[in-house]
Design a protein around this motif. Sequence first.
Motif, short mmCIF file in Angstrom:
data_model
loop_
_atom_site.label_atom_id
_atom_site.label_comp_id
_atom_site.label_asym_id
_atom_site.label_seq_id
_atom_site.Cartn_x
_atom_site.Cartn_y
_atom_site.Cartn_z
N LEU A 65 62.37 119.06 -3.13
CA LEU A 65 62.36 117.79 -3.85
C LEU A 65 62.45 118.06 -5.35
O LEU A 65 61.58 118.71 -5.92
N HIS A 66 63.54 117.61 -5.95
CA HIS A 66 63.79 117.80 -7.37
C HIS A 66 64.84 116.78 -7.79
O HIS A 66 65.36 116.05 -6.94
N TYR A 88 58.45 121.37 -3.11
CA TYR A 88 58.59 122.78 -3.45
C TYR A 88 59.94 122.95 -4.12
O TYR A 88 60.82 122.10 -3.99
N SER A 89 60.11 123.98 -4.85
CA SER A 89 61.33 124.22 -5.64
C SER A 89 61.65 123.03 -6.56
O SER A 89 62.80 122.60 -6.62
N PRO A 90 60.66 122.50 -7.29
CA PRO A 90 60.94 121.35 -8.15
C PRO A 90 61.85 121.67 -9.32
O PRO A 90 62.36 120.77 -9.98
N LEU A 91 62.08 122.96 -9.54
CA LEU A 91 63.01 123.40 -10.58
C LEU A 91 64.31 123.91 -9.97
O LEU A 91 65.18 124.40 -10.68
N HIS A 133 55.01 112.14 -6.55
CA HIS A 133 54.72 113.27 -5.68
C HIS A 133 54.20 114.45 -6.50
O HIS A 133 54.30 114.45 -7.71
N SER A 134 53.62 115.40 -5.81
CA SER A 134 53.16 116.59 -6.51
C SER A 134 54.29 117.61 -6.54
O SER A 134 55.23 117.54 -5.76
#
Length: 197
Positions: A65-66, A88-91, A133-134
Amino acid sequence: MKKGSTGFKPENFSQPDLPSTWKAMEALYDSGKAKAIGVSNFSTKKLGDLLSVARIPPAVNQVELHPQWQQPKLKAFCQSKGVHLTGYSPLGSPGTSSIKGDVLKNPVLALVAEKLGKTPAQVALRWGLQSGHSVLPKSTKEARIKENFDVFDWSIPEDLVSKFSDIKQERLLKGTGFVNETHGFYKNIEELWDGEL
């Protein structure tokens, strides 16, 4: 994984028994050995299937999610069911050779970062937090870790948030390692992600 199998190969995966697995997770929760139970990489369909048999709903669904993979359908479904969404992998996992695409070089992030005097990474993380979201960024560099924490005392104005809808959507973590046309439980990518491509 199938009993006795070795190696991370699609043919070594067996058909998941979601009801039994979740019942065991609920038993861990009931015993106090787990304070919360959740899932990862569940599509709207998979989450709906789980909720139809769950006595205790998952507290969280951790997914890719990004800004380049915003998953609005899944986000709305999770919100409607009280399941927290974690990215996870927001970048976009910069520097990972197996992932094609670079979220942090997206022109929208660059534009917003420049207007706000922030880095594209900070903008991506702040977008996630403002979306409700976190986010779980990772870095091995102390300076970047500190930079990633500097996202709580400012926000992206609504006129700039609206620009995120212009970003072309693309899943970076395709999941091809779970797919095998002849021997795998999932025969193709569409089946793995339940059409949420």
